[in-house]
Design an enzyme around this catalytic site. Structure first.
Site, PDB file in Angstrom:
ATOM      1  NE  ARG A 149      36.601 111.939 107.207  1.00 51.91           N
ATOM      2  CZ  ARG A 149      37.814 111.575 107.629  1.00 51.91           C
ATOM      3  NH1 ARG A 149      38.893 112.264 107.221  1.00 51.91           N
ATOM      4  NH2 ARG A 149      37.971 110.551 108.446  1.00 51.91           N
ATOM      5  CE  LYS A 173      34.846 112.959 110.414  1.00 49.93           C
ATOM      6  NZ  LYS A 173      34.021 111.838 110.908  1.00 49.93           N
ATOM      7  CG  HIS A 246      30.960 110.006 102.833  1.00 49.11           C
ATOM      8  ND1 HIS A 246      31.914 110.925 103.241  1.00 49.11           N
ATOM      9  CD2 HIS A 246      31.053 108.983 103.709  1.00 49.11           C
ATOM     10  CE1 HIS A 246      32.533 110.463 104.317  1.00 49.11           C
ATOM     11  NE2 HIS A 246      32.038 109.286 104.617  1.00 49.11           N
ATOM     12  NE  ARG A 249      35.927 108.933 103.964  1.00 51.49           N
ATOM     13  CZ  ARG A 249      37.177 109.060 104.398  1.00 51.49           C
ATOM     14  NH1 ARG A 249      38.123 109.513 103.579  1.00 51.49           N
ATOM     15  NH2 ARG A 249      37.496 108.740 105.642  1.00 51.49           N
ATOM     16  CG  HIS A 272      38.747 105.343 108.658  1.00 55.22           C
ATOM     17  ND1 HIS A 272      38.280 104.278 107.913  1.00 55.22           N
ATOM     18  CD2 HIS A 272      37.901 106.372 108.426  1.00 55.22           C
ATOM     19  CE1 HIS A 272      37.205 104.652 107.246  1.00 55.22           C
ATOM     20  NE2 HIS A 272      36.956 105.908 107.534  1.00 55.22           N
ATOM     21  CE1 TYR A 281      33.740 102.500 102.726  1.00 52.81           C
ATOM     22  CE2 TYR A 281      35.331 102.619 104.515  1.00 52.81           C
ATOM     23  CZ  TYR A 281      34.389 103.213 103.718  1.00 52.81           C
ATOM     24  OH  TYR A 281      34.076 104.538 103.904  1.00 52.81           O
TER      25      TYR A 281
END
Length: 303
Positions: A149, A173, A246, A249, A272, A281
């Protein structure tokens, strides 16, 4: 009278300390709470105890009247459900009016990605004899080469890169760490920048920094600065597509899946928490699946 501000402050502390929420999550939740509290003031509701199903319906109606997207409304409901769950834990006398609120699932947009021809144009525009050009190329190769990210790229430190084994330690995150490998192109771009251009930029600063990516004054580059750099590179490459960090990404994930990488591995690389986040995706690889089918199935084509 219930103190809205005090409850909000306690909830934010809970998010930061117990849930390890990112500053972006905290910021959005604070904003959602302020909107909710503003609505309660307009309705003359002075206590959180007074909020019931009727009040919740009125609140949702007010949001839809503002023509907010389903995704935005869903996030606000999720925030308030968590807020009241926190209040329930702190005070047994309060009940969660958002527990049974159901919203139609918003359709998740298919993420855009770049084709190799577009990527090649981006990779060719930086001046590798210039400090800023070396930095810009290193940013491009890092974003595409690792799928990280933009906030993770902006927070990358010199000590996070291990050139001996070709991996980076990424702080993601929720303060979750993960190791991600990087390839030869990213390695060359990063080594060139760190050994040459970065030293030039750092010499302009009054203070030293461990941040990998620096601005023209030698200070750590911001996420906004990275977006501006990417916009300039897109202009130089004369691309007609809109490219944001992004999207690189998205491109990273799409190209891996197109070349046969399994979903679980891509999930780990992207950081994730849930495989559901990665599965989006698969929607952008339908053209590739058709090519595989046409080339592989015994009865796909006439002999």
């Amino acid at each position: 009278m219930h103190n809205f501000t005090a409850s909000s402050k306690e909830f934010v502390e809970y998010l930061q300390i117990e849930k390890n929420a990112s500053r972006y999550t905290v910021k959005y939740y604070q904003n959602d709470l302020e909107i909710f509290f503003g609505f309660l003031d307009q309705e003359g509701i002075t206590s959180l105890y007074e909020v019931d199903q009727r009040v919740v319906r009125l609140f949702l109606t007010s949001l839809y009247e503002q023509q907010l997207s389903r995704r935005s409304v869903s996030r606000k409901v999720s925030c308030l459900r968590s807020f009241y769950r926190f209040l329930e834990r702190e005070n047994q006398r309060i009940t969660n009016p958002f527990t049974h609120v159901s919203l139609p699932k918003a359709t998740r947009p298919i993420p855009g990605f770049l084709y190799m021809e577009e990527l090649e144009k981006l990779f060719e525009v930086s001046d590798m004899t210039d400090a800023l050009g070396q930095r810009d190329q290193a940013i491009l190769e890092t974003l595409y080469g690792t799928g990280m990210r933009v906030s993770e790229c902006q927070g990358l430190l010199i000590g996070d890169i291990d050139f001996s084994i070709g991996t980076m330690l990424i702080n993601g995150k929720g303060r979750k760490e993960r190791y991600v490998p990087f390839g030869r192109f990213a390695e060359i771009a990063l080594e060139t920048y760190i050994n040459e251009g970065r030293k030039t930029l750092l010499s302009k600063a009054k203070l030293t920094s461990n941040a990998v990516f620096l601005n023209s004054r030698g200070a750590p580059l911001t996420a906004r600065g990275m977006r501006l750099i990417l916009n300039k590179l897109v202009d130089k490459a004369a691309l007609t597509v809109h490219v944001h960090p992004h999207k690189l990404r998205h491109t990273f994930a799409t190209h891996l899946l197109n070349e046969g990488a399994d979903l679980r591995s891509v999930q780990e690389l992207l950081g994730h928490e849930s495989l559901t986040s990665t599965q989006i995706y698969t929607h952008v690889t339908k053209d590739h699946l058709r090519k595989v089918y046409m080339n592989s199935h015994p009865r796909a084509n006439e002999q």
